[in-house]
Scaffold this active site. Structure first.
Site, PDB file in Angstrom:
ATOM      1  N   SER A 141       0.940  -0.265   4.097  1.00 53.23           N
ATOM      2  CA  SER A 141       1.822  -0.895   5.093  1.00 53.23           C
ATOM      3  C   SER A 141       1.020  -1.467   6.264  1.00 53.23           C
ATOM      4  O   SER A 141      -0.080  -0.999   6.567  1.00 53.23           O
ATOM      5  CB  SER A 141       2.804   0.137   5.652  1.00 53.23           C
ATOM      6  OG  SER A 141       3.506   0.775   4.610  1.00 53.23           O
TER       7      SER A 141
HETATM    8  N1  SAH Z   1       2.322   4.953   2.688  1.00 52.95           N
HETATM    9  C1  SAH Z   1       1.375   4.108   1.952  1.00 52.95           C
HETATM   10  C2  SAH Z   1       1.982   2.781   1.555  1.00 52.95           C
HETATM   11  C3  SAH Z   1       2.920   2.967   0.454  1.00 52.95           C
HETATM   12  S1  SAH Z   1       3.448   1.581  -0.474  1.00 52.95           S
HETATM   13  C4  SAH Z   1       0.098   3.924   2.702  1.00 52.95           C
HETATM   14  O1  SAH Z   1      -0.053   4.426   3.820  1.00 52.95           O
HETATM   15  O2  SAH Z   1      -0.814   3.300   2.137  1.00 52.95           O
HETATM   16  C5  SAH Z   1       4.678   2.446  -1.407  1.00 52.95           C
HETATM   17  C6  SAH Z   1       4.155   3.385  -2.450  1.00 52.95           C
HETATM   18  O3  SAH Z   1       5.276   4.081  -3.002  1.00 52.95           O
HETATM   19  C7  SAH Z   1       3.452   2.710  -3.636  1.00 52.95           C
HETATM   20  O4  SAH Z   1       2.144   3.181  -3.738  1.00 52.95           O
HETATM   21  C8  SAH Z   1       4.317   3.113  -4.845  1.00 52.95           C
HETATM   22  O5  SAH Z   1       3.574   3.333  -6.016  1.00 52.95           O
HETATM   23  C9  SAH Z   1       4.980   4.379  -4.348  1.00 52.95           C
HETATM   24  N2  SAH Z   1       6.232   4.784  -5.014  1.00 52.95           N
HETATM   25  C10 SAH Z   1       7.244   4.004  -5.485  1.00 52.95           C
HETATM   26  N3  SAH Z   1       8.229   4.759  -5.990  1.00 52.95           N
HETATM   27  C11 SAH Z   1       7.847   6.057  -5.851  1.00 52.95           C
HETATM   28  C12 SAH Z   1       8.431   7.321  -6.198  1.00 52.95           C
HETATM   29  N4  SAH Z   1       9.619   7.415  -6.783  1.00 52.95           N
HETATM   30  N5  SAH Z   1       7.741   8.444  -5.894  1.00 52.95           N
HETATM   31  C13 SAH Z   1       6.525   8.386  -5.298  1.00 52.95           C
HETATM   32  N6  SAH Z   1       5.921   7.230  -4.954  1.00 52.95           N
HETATM   33  C14 SAH Z   1       6.569   6.072  -5.211  1.00 52.95           C
END
Ligand code: SAH
Length: 226
Positions: free
Chosen positions: A64
Site C-alpha cells: 500500500s
Molecule cells: N499490507 C500489505 C499490503 C497488502 S496488499 C503490505 O504492507 O505490504 C493485500 C494482500 O492481501 C495481498 O498480498 C493478497 O495476496 C492478500 N490477500 C488477499 N486475500 C486474502 C485472504 N483471504 N487472506 C489473506 N491474505 C489475503
C-alpha cells in the site's frame, strides 16, 4: 540507486504526510520514521521506496501507499500492548509499522501483531522482510485465508484488512474484542470501495464510513471468488 540517503528520504516523506494532514499522532509518526520501507519493497524498486505510491510485490499484489498505511494506523487508534490481526501481509511493511506502535522495543507489556497472507510466496516474502528488520519476534506471519480470522488467538483489540471485501466477514466481527476497532475496505474488486470502521462496545456494533479507497480484492471464503 546506490547512493540514496534512505533515512533522509523517510523524513521527507513523513514531513509531507504531516503537512498534508494525514499523519497526526506522535506514535504513528515515530513508527513511520523508524520502519525502513526500502527493506520491504522488491530490490529493483528500492529507489522508489519513499514515493507516496503503492508498489508491486508479486502475483499482481501491491504494498500500500505510505499515506494509506498512515491513515489506517491513525484510524485504528493503536495503543502499546494491543493484540492486532492484519489480513493481507503482502510485504510485511504495514505489520512492521503497527508492531512499532503496539510493541516498541522499550515496552514493558508489548502487544503483538498476527498477519495472515493467502499467497504462500508472499507470506515467505513478508517473513523474510520482517526477519531482516528485527520485527520477527513482534509479528507472526501465517499463510492462510484471513477471512476466517485466527480463532486460536482471538479476541483481537484491533483488526485491519488490507484488501477489499464484498462485505465484512462475520468471523472478523466475532473475533473483535470488547472495545475493539476493525478497519476494512468494502466494495467492488478494483473500484468504488469505502473504508469502513466497526467499533464493538459490549456486543454493540457501531459502523462508520471513513473515506473512498482503492485496494486489491480480498479473496478466500468470505472474499471475492470464494
Ligand atoms: N499490507 C500489505 C499490503 C497488502 S496488499 C503490505 O504492507 O505490504 C493485500 C494482500 O492481501 C495481498 O498480498 C493478497 O495476496 C492478500 N490477500 C488477499 N486475500 C486474502 C485472504 N483471504 N487472506 C489473506 N491474505 C489475503
Amino acid at each position: 540507486m546506490t547512493n540514496i540517503d534512505f533515512e533522509a528520504e523517510r523524513k521527507r516523506l513523513v514531513n509531507y504526510l504531516i503537512k498534508t494532514g494525514v499523519l497526526k499522532s506522535e506514535n504513528v509518526i515515530k513508527a513511520m520514521l523508524k520502519v525502513p520501507r526500502e527493506e520491504f519493497v522488491p530490490k529493483h524498486l528500492k529507489n522508489q521506496a519513499y514515493e507516496d505510491t503503492p508498489l508491486p510485490t508479486s502475483h499482481g499484489q501491491t504494498i500500500s501507499a505510505p499515506h494509506m498505511v498512515a491513515m489506517m494506523c491513525e484510524f485504528l487508534e493503536l495503543r502499546v500492548g494491543d493484540k492486532v490481526l492484519e489480513i493481507g501481509a503482502g510485504s510485511g511493511y504495514h505489520a512492521a509499522v503497527i508492531a512499532e506502535i503496539v510493541a516498541p522495543e522499550v515496552a514493558k507489556n508489548p502487544g503483538h501483531v498476527y498477519t495472515i497472507e493467502l499467497i504462500k510466496e508472499l507470506a515467505d516474502f513478508a517473513r523474510k522482510n520482517l526477519e531482516k528488520t528485527s520485527y520477527k519476534n513482534r509479528v507472526t506471519v501465517i499463510h492462510g485465508d484471513g477471512t476466517l480470522g485466527l480463532p486460536e488467538h482471538a479476541p483481537f483489540d484491533r483488526i485491519i484488512v488490507t484488501a477489499a471485501a464484498p462485505s465484512i466477514p462475520k468471523p472478523l466481527i466475532d473475533q473483535l474484542a470488547d472495545g475493539g476497532i476493525l478497519i476494512i475496505p468494502v466494495g467492488e474488486p478494483h473500484f468504488s470501495q469505502v473504508l469502513k470502521r466497526v467499533m464493538k462496545v459490549k456486543d454493540t456494533l457501531k459502523f462508520d464510513d471513513l473515506c473512498d479507497v482503492v485496494f486489491v480484492p480480498l479473496r478466500g471464503k468470505y472474499g471475492w471468488l470464494g
